[in-house]
Design a protein around this motif. Structure first.
Motif, short mmCIF file in Angstrom:
data_model
loop_
_atom_site.label_atom_id
_atom_site.label_comp_id
_atom_site.label_asym_id
_atom_site.label_seq_id
_atom_site.Cartn_x
_atom_site.Cartn_y
_atom_site.Cartn_z
N MET A 161 0.83 -1.16 0.00
CA MET A 161 0.00 0.00 0.00
C MET A 161 0.89 1.24 0.00
N ASN A 162 0.60 2.17 -0.88
CA ASN A 162 1.36 3.42 -0.97
C ASN A 162 0.76 4.46 -0.04
N GLN A 163 1.60 5.02 0.77
CA GLN A 163 1.12 6.07 1.67
C GLN A 163 1.63 7.41 1.16
N ILE A 164 0.73 8.37 1.10
CA ILE A 164 1.08 9.72 0.68
C ILE A 164 1.51 10.49 1.93
N PRO A 165 2.72 11.03 1.90
CA PRO A 165 3.16 11.77 3.09
C PRO A 165 2.35 13.06 3.24
N HIS A 166 1.85 13.26 4.42
CA HIS A 166 1.09 14.47 4.72
C HIS A 166 2.03 15.48 5.38
N PRO A 167 1.87 16.72 5.01
CA PRO A 167 2.71 17.73 5.67
C PRO A 167 2.38 17.80 7.15
N THR A 168 3.37 17.84 7.93
CA THR A 168 3.17 17.90 9.38
C THR A 168 3.26 19.34 9.85
N LEU A 169 3.02 19.52 11.11
CA LEU A 169 3.11 20.85 11.70
C LEU A 169 4.53 21.38 11.61
N GLY A 170 5.50 20.51 11.72
CA GLY A 170 6.90 20.92 11.63
C GLY A 170 7.24 21.49 10.26
N ALA A 207 5.12 23.07 8.30
CA ALA A 207 4.47 24.38 8.22
C ALA A 207 5.29 25.43 8.96
N VAL A 208 5.81 25.05 10.11
CA VAL A 208 6.65 25.97 10.88
C VAL A 208 7.93 26.29 10.11
N GLU A 209 8.48 25.29 9.49
CA GLU A 209 9.71 25.48 8.71
C GLU A 209 9.46 26.39 7.51
N ALA A 210 8.33 26.25 6.84
CA ALA A 210 7.98 27.12 5.72
C ALA A 210 7.77 28.55 6.19
N LEU A 211 7.14 28.73 7.34
CA LEU A 211 6.93 30.07 7.90
C LEU A 211 8.26 30.70 8.29
N ARG A 212 9.16 29.90 8.84
CA ARG A 212 10.47 30.40 9.24
C ARG A 212 11.27 30.89 8.03
N LYS A 213 11.13 30.20 6.91
CA LYS A 213 11.82 30.62 5.70
C LYS A 213 11.23 31.89 5.10
N ALA A 214 9.94 32.12 5.31
CA ALA A 214 9.27 33.29 4.75
C ALA A 214 9.56 34.56 5.56
#
Length: 87
Positions: free
Chosen positions: A1-10, A12-19
């Motif tokens: 079964m293939n599992q699609i990785p879901h974005p975690t809270l970490g 989102a925080v990392e994307a905000l930190r880069k912005a």
């Protein structure tokens, strides 16, 4: 079964930190605001640098309030400007 990785809270925080700007820039801006505020407060408490200095005044006819053509020299005592007198 293939599992699609879901974005975690970490992620989102990392994307905000880069912005956002780096913390050093925030510190510099805070220091700049504090320095401006302090210098404004000191300047306001001390008063004008040259108390005898006045702004330009313009009369309704646009002459600046001087009918004789002399320059307003403020508190410069007996100093006279003799331009073009040919001495």
């Amino acid at each position: 079964m293939n599992q699609i990785p879901h974005p975690t809270l970490g992620a989102a925080v990392e994307a905000l930190r880069k912005a956002l700007p780096p913390p050093a820039l925030w510190g510099f801006l805070l220091l700049l605001v504090l320095m401006f505020t302090a210098s404004y407060a000191v300047g306001a408490s001390v008063g004008p640098v040259a108390p005898g200095m006045h702004g330009t005044r313009t009369t309704p006819d646009g002459t600046g309030g001087h009918d004789d053509g002399d320059m307003d020299m403020g508190d410069m005592g007996g100093m006279h400007m003799n331009h073009g007198s040919g001495g």
